[in-house]
Design an enzyme around this catalytic site. Structure first.
Site, PDB file in Angstrom:
ATOM      1  N   LYS A  66       0.803  -1.235   0.000  1.00  0.00           N
ATOM      2  CA  LYS A  66       0.000   0.000   0.000  1.00  0.00           C
ATOM      3  C   LYS A  66       0.832   1.279   0.000  1.00  0.00           C
ATOM      4  O   LYS A  66       0.351   2.322  -0.436  1.00  0.00           O
ATOM      5  CB  LYS A  66      -0.967  -0.004   1.189  1.00  0.00           C
ATOM      6  CG  LYS A  66      -2.113  -0.967   0.983  1.00  0.00           C
ATOM      7  CD  LYS A  66      -3.082  -0.983   2.131  1.00  0.00           C
ATOM      8  CE  LYS A  66      -4.216  -1.951   1.816  1.00  0.00           C
ATOM      9  NZ  LYS A  66      -5.136  -2.125   2.937  1.00  0.00           N
ATOM     10  N   ASP A 102      -9.714   2.730   2.624  1.00  0.00           N
ATOM     11  CA  ASP A 102      -9.634   1.973   3.887  1.00  0.00           C
ATOM     12  C   ASP A 102     -10.182   2.763   5.083  1.00  0.00           C
ATOM     13  O   ASP A 102     -10.828   2.192   5.970  1.00  0.00           O
ATOM     14  CB  ASP A 102      -8.178   1.593   4.194  1.00  0.00           C
ATOM     15  CG  ASP A 102      -7.754   0.312   3.491  1.00  0.00           C
ATOM     16  OD1 ASP A 102      -8.627  -0.473   3.089  1.00  0.00           O
ATOM     17  OD2 ASP A 102      -6.533   0.108   3.353  1.00  0.00           O
TER      18      ASP A 102
HETATM   19  P1  NAP Z   1       1.496  -3.450   5.596  1.00  0.00           P
HETATM   20  O1  NAP Z   1       1.371  -2.126   4.946  1.00  0.00           O
HETATM   21  O2  NAP Z   1       2.463  -4.426   5.046  1.00  0.00           O
HETATM   22  O3  NAP Z   1       1.826  -3.215   7.158  1.00  0.00           O
HETATM   23  C1  NAP Z   1       1.974  -4.304   8.014  1.00  0.00           C
HETATM   24  C2  NAP Z   1       2.110  -3.824   9.444  1.00  0.00           C
HETATM   25  O4  NAP Z   1       2.119  -4.967  10.286  1.00  0.00           O
HETATM   26  C3  NAP Z   1       3.398  -3.078   9.731  1.00  0.00           C
HETATM   27  O5  NAP Z   1       3.146  -2.160  10.763  1.00  0.00           O
HETATM   28  C4  NAP Z   1       4.330  -4.183  10.188  1.00  0.00           C
HETATM   29  O6  NAP Z   1       5.332  -3.768  11.088  1.00  0.00           O
HETATM   30  C5  NAP Z   1       3.376  -5.054  10.975  1.00  0.00           C
HETATM   31  N1  NAP Z   1       3.800  -6.452  10.979  1.00  0.00           N
HETATM   32  C6  NAP Z   1       3.915  -7.280   9.916  1.00  0.00           C
HETATM   33  N2  NAP Z   1       4.326  -8.502  10.320  1.00  0.00           N
HETATM   34  C7  NAP Z   1       4.488  -8.423  11.666  1.00  0.00           C
HETATM   35  C8  NAP Z   1       4.905  -9.362  12.657  1.00  0.00           C
HETATM   36  N3  NAP Z   1       5.216 -10.621  12.336  1.00  0.00           N
HETATM   37  N4  NAP Z   1       4.961  -8.946  13.942  1.00  0.00           N
HETATM   38  C9  NAP Z   1       4.635  -7.675  14.275  1.00  0.00           C
HETATM   39  N5  NAP Z   1       4.236  -6.741  13.378  1.00  0.00           N
HETATM   40  C10 NAP Z   1       4.152  -7.117  12.088  1.00  0.00           C
HETATM   41  O7  NAP Z   1       0.082  -4.213   5.623  1.00  0.00           O
HETATM   42  P2  NAP Z   1      -1.381  -3.602   5.635  1.00  0.00           P
HETATM   43  O8  NAP Z   1      -1.865  -3.481   4.237  1.00  0.00           O
HETATM   44  O9  NAP Z   1      -1.390  -2.423   6.521  1.00  0.00           O
HETATM   45  O10 NAP Z   1      -2.235  -4.806   6.289  1.00  0.00           O
HETATM   46  C11 NAP Z   1      -2.180  -5.100   7.668  1.00  0.00           C
HETATM   47  C12 NAP Z   1      -3.321  -6.059   8.050  1.00  0.00           C
HETATM   48  O11 NAP Z   1      -4.590  -5.410   7.930  1.00  0.00           O
HETATM   49  C13 NAP Z   1      -3.405  -7.306   7.177  1.00  0.00           C
HETATM   50  O12 NAP Z   1      -3.710  -8.410   7.995  1.00  0.00           O
HETATM   51  C14 NAP Z   1      -4.550  -7.005   6.254  1.00  0.00           C
HETATM   52  O13 NAP Z   1      -5.189  -8.164   5.787  1.00  0.00           O
HETATM   53  C15 NAP Z   1      -5.460  -6.219   7.179  1.00  0.00           C
HETATM   54  N6  NAP Z   1      -6.385  -5.331   6.438  1.00  0.00           N
HETATM   55  C16 NAP Z   1      -7.715  -5.596   6.471  1.00  0.00           C
HETATM   56  C17 NAP Z   1      -8.590  -4.769   5.809  1.00  0.00           C
HETATM   57  C18 NAP Z   1     -10.058  -5.028   5.850  1.00  0.00           C
HETATM   58  O14 NAP Z   1     -10.779  -4.510   4.988  1.00  0.00           O
HETATM   59  N7  NAP Z   1     -10.557  -5.776   6.821  1.00  0.00           N
HETATM   60  C19 NAP Z   1      -8.127  -3.673   5.075  1.00  0.00           C
HETATM   61  C20 NAP Z   1      -6.758  -3.434   5.068  1.00  0.00           C
HETATM   62  C21 NAP Z   1      -5.897  -4.277   5.746  1.00  0.00           C
HETATM   63  P3  NAP Z   1       6.783  -3.233  10.609  1.00  0.00           P
HETATM   64  O15 NAP Z   1       6.552  -1.798  10.184  1.00  0.00           O
HETATM   65  O16 NAP Z   1       7.600  -3.361  11.819  1.00  0.00           O
HETATM   66  O17 NAP Z   1       7.201  -4.113   9.455  1.00  0.00           O
END
Ligand code: NAP
Length: 278
Positions: A66, A102
């Site tokens: 994103k 979002d």
């Molecule tokens: P992203 O941009 O890749 O960000 C991921 C975040 O999670 C970062 O803050 C990362 O920390 C942290 N993270 C990743 N792996 C981790 C781990 N093993 N331990 C601790 N922290 C971890 O991803 P995103 O698009 O924001 O998505 C995040 C989540 O939200 C996903 O599960 C996604 O499916 C969900 N989501 C759901 C919806 C919905 O409509 N329900 C919409 C959007 C997203 P670092 O910065 O330290 O790497």
């Protein structure tokens, strides 16, 4: 054919194709289709470019792209620019526009559950693309304080700085895990707890959910994560990610097609696809 793709990785549990294709069918938009494109970070630029060159008309972008997708677009909407993350792409006059639905989706699901975050102390796990959308949406709905807890603290600091520029009255913190004890709203915007890692939780060791807090996990597979189970057992009100998924999809659908989205059709499609995924 008006083809729309979802770029992300992993995508095996995505409910978006079922949701959007059901909506297209319900409105007789038979020339529209939605597909998944599992794409690793190194392939993102080429994969997106090839899709649009081959006639693709729009896209969604999800974890982990994103923020990285910003370098591929010609223009950002005001919302996407402010948030610093994109989840929706569309073509306007042959230019690729990056937008973000979002925040709208997150807030609408919160309002559907009759939760008004105004004046609340909030703890947010994560500082990635969706955490940024959540943080800006909550800040613009007048929360009182926000503590951002992220694995890499520098990313949380960057988000806090960006928020402070726009919301000077908001109390911000990036390290205070003790804020959990006072939190009225706790949001997980990390993939920790998502299938197949269902035994994991962003809560570590002796973190305790305050009784009466609202705990909102953006993850929708599983529909009740370990975090939500713990929170429910502690007397919190819990909310999973399915409502947000539908509402961010509604906003994207309306942007792409110019038609009112069939909300109930999309809710039903997501429920059915989720049950068959389980
Ligand atoms: P992203 O941009 O890749 O960000 C991921 C975040 O999670 C970062 O803050 C990362 O920390 C942290 N993270 C990743 N792996 C981790 C781990 N093993 N331990 C601790 N922290 C971890 O991803 P995103 O698009 O924001 O998505 C995040 C989540 O939200 C996903 O599960 C996604 O499916 C969900 N989501 C759901 C919806 C919905 O409509 N329900 C919409 C959007 C997203 P670092 O910065 O330290 O790497």
């Amino acid at each position: 054919m008006n083809r729309i793709a979802l770029f992300g990785y992993p995508l095996e549990y995505s409910l978006s194709p079922a949701m959007h294709n059901a909506a297209f069918r319900a409105l007789g938009l038979n020339e529209w289709s939605y597909e998944i494109r599992p794409t690793s970070p190194g392939d993102l630029t080429v994969s997106v470019r090839d899709f649009f060159r081959a006639g693709g008309v729009a896209a969604n972008v999800t974890i982990p792209h994103k923020q990285a997708i910003i370098k591929c677009v010609d223009e950002l909407t005001e919302t996407a620019r402010l948030i610093g993350a994109v989840n929706t792409l569309s073509l306007r006059n042959a230019r690729l526009i990056g937008d973000n639905t979002d925040g709208i989706g997150f807030m609408q699901a919160l309002f559907d559950a009759n939760v008004d975050p105004r004046g609340m102390s909030v703890v947010l796990f994560g500082a990635g693309g969706s955490a940024r959308a959540v943080a800006f949406a909550l800040a613009s709905h007048q929360i009182r304080a926000l503590t951002i807890l992220n694995r890499h603290e520098t990313r949380a600091e960057r988000l806090a700085r960006d928020l402070q520029k726009n919301f000077r009255g908001l109390t911000l913190d990036v390290a205070g895990a003790d804020a959990l004890a006072r939190a009225q709203l706790i949001v997980n915007a990390t993939p920790v707890g998502m299938a197949p890692g269902v035994d994991q939780s962003p809560f570590v060791n002796d973190m305790v959910v305050p009784r009466g807090a609202v705990v909102y996990d953006l993850i929708y597979h599983p529909s009740e994560t370990k975090l939500l189970k713990t929170a429910r057992a502690a007397g919190a009100f819990t909310l999973g990610g399915l409502g947000m998924l539908v509402h961010q999809g509604v906003a994207a659908f309306e942007l792409w097609t110019g038609r009112a989205a069939p909300l109930e059709v999309m809710q039903r499609a997501v429920r059915e696809a989720d049950e068959s995924n389980a």
